[in-house]
Motif scaffolding. Sequence first.
Motif, PDB file in Angstrom:
ATOM      1  N   VAL A 208       0.864  -1.176   0.000  1.00 50.66           N
ATOM      2  CA  VAL A 208       0.000   0.000   0.000  1.00 50.66           C
ATOM      3  C   VAL A 208       0.898   1.222   0.000  1.00 50.66           C
ATOM      4  N   GLY A 209       0.481   2.272  -0.714  1.00 48.96           N
ATOM      5  CA  GLY A 209       1.264   3.495  -0.766  1.00 48.96           C
ATOM      6  C   GLY A 209       2.160   3.557  -1.984  1.00 48.96           C
ATOM      7  N   THR A 210       2.795   4.717  -2.175  1.00 51.26           N
ATOM      8  CA  THR A 210       3.682   4.941  -3.311  1.00 51.26           C
ATOM      9  C   THR A 210       4.974   5.588  -2.844  1.00 51.26           C
ATOM     10  N   GLY A 211       6.032   5.403  -3.633  1.00 52.89           N
ATOM     11  CA  GLY A 211       7.302   6.063  -3.350  1.00 52.89           C
ATOM     12  C   GLY A 211       7.826   5.773  -1.962  1.00 52.89           C
ATOM     13  N   ALA A 212       8.243   6.825  -1.272  1.00 51.79           N
ATOM     14  CA  ALA A 212       8.795   6.678   0.074  1.00 51.79           C
ATOM     15  C   ALA A 212       7.757   6.200   1.074  1.00 51.79           C
ATOM     16  N   ASN A 213       6.477   6.358   0.745  1.00 54.18           N
ATOM     17  CA  ASN A 213       5.413   5.945   1.653  1.00 54.18           C
ATOM     18  C   ASN A 213       4.933   4.516   1.396  1.00 54.18           C
ATOM     19  N   ARG A 214       5.630   3.780   0.528  1.00 56.21           N
ATOM     20  CA  ARG A 214       5.202   2.410   0.252  1.00 56.21           C
ATOM     21  C   ARG A 214       5.432   1.514   1.474  1.00 56.21           C
ATOM     22  N   VAL A 215       4.400   0.725   1.792  1.00 61.59           N
ATOM     23  CA  VAL A 215       4.459  -0.245   2.882  1.00 61.59           C
ATOM     24  C   VAL A 215       4.164  -1.628   2.295  1.00 61.59           C
ATOM     25  N   ASN A 216       5.091  -2.548   2.406  1.00 60.40           N
ATOM     26  CA  ASN A 216       4.868  -3.923   1.991  1.00 60.40           C
ATOM     27  C   ASN A 216       4.256  -4.709   3.160  1.00 60.40           C
ATOM     28  N   PHE A 217       3.353  -5.631   2.860  1.00 53.62           N
ATOM     29  CA  PHE A 217       2.735  -6.377   3.954  1.00 53.62           C
ATOM     30  C   PHE A 217       2.501  -7.829   3.569  1.00 53.62           C
ATOM     31  N   GLU A 218       2.455  -8.679   4.592  1.00 54.37           N
ATOM     32  CA  GLU A 218       2.113 -10.088   4.456  1.00 54.37           C
ATOM     33  C   GLU A 218       1.199 -10.472   5.613  1.00 54.37           C
TER      34      GLU A 218
END
Length: 352
Positions: A208-218
């Motif tokens: 979720v998010g883009t660029g520096a604000n991207r958060v990967n999740f599992e």
Amino acid sequence: MLSPIRLRLTTSLAALALAASACGEGESLPTTLDVAATDADIAAVDAAFDVPQVDSYEGLGYLMDEALATAGGAVIRLPMEMLKEGADRPLARHSARMMQLADEGTSAAIPLSALGKTFEWNVTTDQYEPTARTGAPANGVRFILYTLDISAFAPAEPLVEVGYADFTRSSNTATVGVYATGGTQLVSYTATVGGTTNAPTMAVEGFVGTGANRVNFELTFGVSLFSGNVTVSWRIEVPSRGLASRVQIGIGSNGVAFSALMRAGARKVEMGGTLGENGGIIVVRIGGKVFARLTFDAEGGSTVADADGNPLTPEQAETLDRIFEFFEGAFDAPDVLLSPLYTLLDVDTGSA
């Protein structure tokens, strides 16, 4: 993760148990709470989720699922409400149908009448309905997202479009993409049904998010139909900050176990303990050193003190509360990420 079904700290912790986690031995880590850096880490994650398109997707997920079910999707019920009710009653209601799901497998659950359709909100009927609007994937469906009326968990009126969500289905996996009106992708993930007849699972992976604000999740979610135990694992990372977090939950007949870790560089925050009907104790560690203890009684009351039994400073207490809310994302995640997908995956959590 933010959710319209937010579990507040004072109630959720009374129903949970926390089990301690530790990193490698021999590490020399700061043992004082860096309030400013920790607050900045949490704010970076919030920035990815706190946008109108994601708020709308989270708030309208069940309404999207209802629209697909109304269009003719086959559903079967997964006892995710165990997170709120405990294991016994949901298992009694759903175990036979869960076994049927695992035994028979899943089918192409997007209703044929809905394939390639764009669903828009009808302010007269107060529901999503398929329309002649184009743009939906040929092998899936599209739902228009609107500014959310958080008090009603429905689109605010007059309607204001903020983006759209596309869903596709392949074998036992559903794929989600959430976009701003201009086409910028803000969310992408897949959700897969797996496991065995007696231990079905759900697995989710994306960002979720883009660029520096991207958060990967599992996210992984499992149910044992023999023991009644539920397990949840929620992991996130923010590559731009070197931040990683994981929460693991185990719910059983004797209580709930929960372990939580947030780490960015040399900074490490951990929580652990157990809670049951008679209360329990949660230990908070900074860099492996005890920072605070929270004690809960059988009535849900709680006290908090530092390692020496003294009160925390107001600044420390506020940051600790934000850390708890940050870890609460693990309790919201199954509901938020899966609520639009139950029909697509032949799974639903409605009451039986």
